[in-house]
Design a protein around this motif. Structure first.
Motif, PDB file in Angstrom:
ATOM      1  N   ILE A 166      -2.172   5.073   9.191  1.00  0.00           N
ATOM      2  CA  ILE A 166      -0.768   4.685   9.162  1.00  0.00           C
ATOM      3  C   ILE A 166       0.040   5.946   9.432  1.00  0.00           C
ATOM      4  CG2 ILE A 166      -0.666   4.858   6.611  1.00  0.00           C
ATOM      5  CD1 ILE A 166       1.249   2.133   8.271  1.00  0.00           C
TER       6      ILE A 166
ATOM      7  N   PHE B 166      -1.232  -6.944   7.744  1.00  0.00           N
ATOM      8  CA  PHE B 166      -0.518  -5.775   7.219  1.00  0.00           C
ATOM      9  C   PHE B 166       0.749  -5.552   8.031  1.00  0.00           C
ATOM     10  CE2 PHE B 166       0.398  -1.189   7.036  1.00  0.00           C
ATOM     11  CZ  PHE B 166       0.439  -0.996   5.670  1.00  0.00           C
ATOM     12  N   LYS B 167       1.874  -5.376   7.331  1.00  0.00           N
ATOM     13  CA  LYS B 167       3.155  -5.124   8.006  1.00  0.00           C
ATOM     14  C   LYS B 167       3.613  -3.712   7.634  1.00  0.00           C
ATOM     15  CE  LYS B 167       7.003  -6.079  10.204  1.00  0.00           C
ATOM     16  NZ  LYS B 167       7.012  -6.311  11.663  1.00  0.00           N
ATOM     17  N   PRO B 168       3.585  -2.772   8.591  1.00  0.00           N
ATOM     18  CA  PRO B 168       4.033  -1.407   8.264  1.00  0.00           C
ATOM     19  C   PRO B 168       5.493  -1.389   7.829  1.00  0.00           C
ATOM     20  CG  PRO B 168       2.782  -1.410  10.310  1.00  0.00           C
ATOM     21  CD  PRO B 168       3.071  -2.847   9.969  1.00  0.00           C
ATOM     22  N   ASN B 169       5.823  -0.455   6.965  1.00  0.00           N
ATOM     23  CA  ASN B 169       7.176  -0.302   6.423  1.00  0.00           C
ATOM     24  C   ASN B 169       7.979   0.679   7.280  1.00  0.00           C
ATOM     25  OD1 ASN B 169       9.190  -0.781   4.479  1.00  0.00           O
ATOM     26  ND2 ASN B 169       8.592   0.983   3.252  1.00  0.00           N
ATOM     27  N   GLU B 170       9.278   0.409   7.419  1.00  0.00           N
ATOM     28  CA  GLU B 170      10.232   1.274   8.134  1.00  0.00           C
ATOM     29  C   GLU B 170       9.772   1.580   9.560  1.00  0.00           C
ATOM     30  OE1 GLU B 170      11.012   4.548   5.442  1.00  0.00           O
ATOM     31  OE2 GLU B 170      12.378   3.342   4.259  1.00  0.00           O
TER      32      GLU B 170
ATOM     33  N   ARG C 131       3.981   7.672  11.209  1.00  0.00           N
ATOM     34  CA  ARG C 131       5.351   7.420  11.629  1.00  0.00           C
ATOM     35  C   ARG C 131       5.384   7.367  13.160  1.00  0.00           C
ATOM     36  NH1 ARG C 131       9.144   6.890   7.635  1.00  0.00           N
ATOM     37  NH2 ARG C 131       8.499   7.792   5.660  1.00  0.00           N
TER      38      ARG C 131
ATOM     39  N   ARG D 244       6.995   2.967  10.517  1.00  0.00           N
ATOM     40  CA  ARG D 244       5.566   3.277  10.533  1.00  0.00           C
ATOM     41  C   ARG D 244       4.803   2.381  11.516  1.00  0.00           C
ATOM     42  NH1 ARG D 244       6.814   4.386   5.191  1.00  0.00           N
ATOM     43  NH2 ARG D 244       6.159   6.442   4.457  1.00  0.00           N
TER      44      ARG D 244
ATOM     45  N   LEU E 251       0.865  -1.178   0.000  1.00  0.00           N
ATOM     46  CA  LEU E 251       0.000   0.000   0.000  1.00  0.00           C
ATOM     47  C   LEU E 251       0.899   1.224   0.000  1.00  0.00           C
ATOM     48  CD1 LEU E 251      -2.745  -0.935   2.642  1.00  0.00           C
ATOM     49  CD2 LEU E 251      -2.789  -1.266   0.167  1.00  0.00           C
TER      50      LEU E 251
ATOM     51  N   ARG F 153      10.281   5.801  -4.080  1.00  0.00           N
ATOM     52  CA  ARG F 153      11.341   5.500  -3.116  1.00  0.00           C
ATOM     53  C   ARG F 153      10.783   4.505  -2.090  1.00  0.00           C
ATOM     54  NH1 ARG F 153      16.214   8.030  -3.834  1.00  0.00           N
ATOM     55  NH2 ARG F 153      16.079   9.856  -5.160  1.00  0.00           N
ATOM     56  N   ASN F 154      11.651   3.684  -1.546  1.00  0.00           N
ATOM     57  CA  ASN F 154      11.223   2.683  -0.573  1.00  0.00           C
ATOM     58  C   ASN F 154      10.413   3.317   0.567  1.00  0.00           C
ATOM     59  OD1 ASN F 154      11.581  -0.181   0.588  1.00  0.00           O
ATOM     60  ND2 ASN F 154      12.308   1.113   2.275  1.00  0.00           N
ATOM     61  N   SER F 155      10.823   4.522   0.982  1.00  0.00           N
ATOM     62  CA  SER F 155      10.157   5.143   2.132  1.00  0.00           C
ATOM     63  C   SER F 155       8.754   5.655   1.810  1.00  0.00           C
ATOM     64  CB  SER F 155      11.015   6.276   2.690  1.00  0.00           C
ATOM     65  OG  SER F 155      11.066   7.326   1.771  1.00  0.00           O
ATOM     66  N   ASP F 156       8.367   5.649   0.552  1.00  0.00           N
ATOM     67  CA  ASP F 156       7.004   6.044   0.189  1.00  0.00           C
ATOM     68  C   ASP F 156       6.007   4.905   0.420  1.00  0.00           C
ATOM     69  OD1 ASP F 156       7.717   8.588  -0.674  1.00  0.00           O
ATOM     70  OD2 ASP F 156       8.167   7.898  -2.699  1.00  0.00           O
ATOM     71  N   ILE F 157       6.527   3.725   0.692  1.00  0.00           N
ATOM     72  CA  ILE F 157       5.661   2.551   0.863  1.00  0.00           C
ATOM     73  C   ILE F 157       5.176   2.484   2.299  1.00  0.00           C
ATOM     74  CG2 ILE F 157       5.622   0.017   0.796  1.00  0.00           C
ATOM     75  CD1 ILE F 157       7.758   0.201  -1.448  1.00  0.00           C
ATOM     76  N   PHE F 158       3.852   2.404   2.466  1.00  0.00           N
ATOM     77  CA  PHE F 158       3.258   2.358   3.810  1.00  0.00           C
ATOM     78  C   PHE F 158       3.496   1.002   4.488  1.00  0.00           C
ATOM     79  CE2 PHE F 158      -0.311   5.612   2.765  1.00  0.00           C
ATOM     80  CZ  PHE F 158       0.589   6.641   2.973  1.00  0.00           C
ATOM     81  N   GLY F 159       3.375  -0.081   3.698  1.00  0.00           N
ATOM     82  CA  GLY F 159       3.567  -1.404   4.270  1.00  0.00           C
ATOM     83  C   GLY F 159       3.132  -2.477   3.289  1.00  0.00           C
TER      84      GLY F 159
ATOM     85  N   ILE G 185      -5.879   4.575   5.756  1.00  0.00           N
ATOM     86  CA  ILE G 185      -5.831   3.518   4.751  1.00  0.00           C
ATOM     87  C   ILE G 185      -6.877   2.470   5.102  1.00  0.00           C
ATOM     88  CG2 ILE G 185      -3.452   3.776   3.923  1.00  0.00           C
ATOM     89  CD1 ILE G 185      -2.639   1.416   5.623  1.00  0.00           C
TER      90      ILE G 185
END
Lengths: 92, 92, 92, 92, 92, 92, 92
Positions: free
Chosen positions: G82, G6-10, G84, G12, F64, F84-90, G73
């Motif tokens: 979602i 759902f797995k949050p990125n970075e 940070r 998040r 997403l 960019r990778n950091s634009d991806i929510f998860g 989302i």
């Protein structure tokens, strides 16, 4: 100041703002509409700090902060300010 | 300058601004409305500094600073300026 | 250039601006109103520098700097410019 | 290109801009008002660089740079451009 | 693609843009005024990179880049784009 | 999803956006003009990452992302998003 | 709160916002149009964090956050936020 059920995140500090003054130094009563929002408060909870941004105040410290510092949050029906440690001018 | 009951936070410095000049160099009295806000003051309290931003002035130093440096704060009924160490131009 | 009673803070440099030219190269006198603010000066005092921003000029260096570099400050009745080391274009 | 009496500060580079073309490729003379400011020049002096921003060009290098790169400075009656190393597109 | 006499500075990359398409996929000729500026090109020269910003493409790579990436520069009468490595979307 | 001939640069990720829904949950057909641009997609290619910005998703991951994330690029006649990778929510 | 796919990125954090209050503290029913968007929620999933930005909350934590924190989302037909980790004011 009873123990509060809130743990600030990162380098944030929870502040209980001081009551607005109701009298001038010379004893004249200040009407509600003329009361200045005080910029003085007491630290009621602190976060763990960030690696390069430690929290440098302690619970119970009386602090001064800027007019626009922090965000008001309501916890258990009472208004507090949550701000970053660096928004605090110093302790009195 | 009596000891003040205030400890600046982080790299902040508490400054007592110099009195505005009341006469010109040649002795002419300056009316209140024409007095320039002085940009000279005395350091009355300093913070512990931050890891990469140490405080580089000492209590008692006479300093010069920019016209818009710092924020006015009132401590025990007296006006001071609280500013970051890097807002200070230098010591005289 | 007599010794000045001012110690710049951090990576700041105190500069004595050169006099504005009063004649053109070909000898024509420039009226006061047409004189350009010179962008040349002499370093009269330097700060200790910051960890990653050392001061790279010495007292006595003749320097060139940008039109809007620095802030005017008056020390002992004389106008100087206080600027950051990185505002200096170079030495002549 | 004679040796110039100027030492750029930090990561700055002093550039002697190329003369504007006076003819088109096909030999037509370009009037002064239509001459484009050239974006080509020769490096005449370089700074020592900064810790993380070394100067990567040498004196004598012919370089290309952006239309708005650098600041014009006059040294000994001649116009140069002083720019940061990172404003330089490359060498030809 | 002949060898070009240009060395990009720092993390810059010199790109030869692809010709604009002259026909649609279905064979219809696109008039000059309707041609889209292509965002595809070939790397013709690369810089040494910066300490934390290495150049990650090689000479000869076919790349895609953003509509507003880079600056047009003319080398030996031919138009190229000079851009930073990070403006490149990827290689095809 | 066939293998794609594109290698994203740095910490970029190539995403194949999901088809816009053509029916509501209750089975009503959504006209083309009312279809929302989906913010769901599948990762089809990933870059090597940057030193401090590793790519944290894998090819094949369903992701997403924000409404304005990424740039549309056309590869072999098909529309993708490069972000960019950091634009991806998860990942889902 | 069932386990979410759902797995949050970075750094998040996925948050299930609390229901808007339907009654005031004194029992008066609040009409839908006057309901304030709550700024309280429960953490339902967390990312791995970034090197210098670890996630400091756990799944199941009740949190407070700013009025404009995060992005809505929809996952499996349910609305989440979602955000940070640093958008979270603290835990209650």
């Amino acid at each position: 100041m009873s123990k509060i059920n809130f743990k600030p995140n990162e380098d944030r500090v929870l502040v209980e703002p001081a009551e607005a003054e109701t009298k001038t130094a010379s004893g004249i009563i200040i009407p509600d509409t003329a009361k200045e929002k005080p910029q003085k408060g007491k630290v009621v909870a602190i976060g763990e700090g960030l690696k390069d941004k430690p929290v440098t105040v302690k619970v119970g410290d009386n602090i001064l902060y800027g007019k626009y510092a922090g965000t008001e949050i309501n916890i258990d029906g009472k208004e507090y300010l949550i701000m970053r440690n660096s928004d605090i001018f110093g302790t009195i």
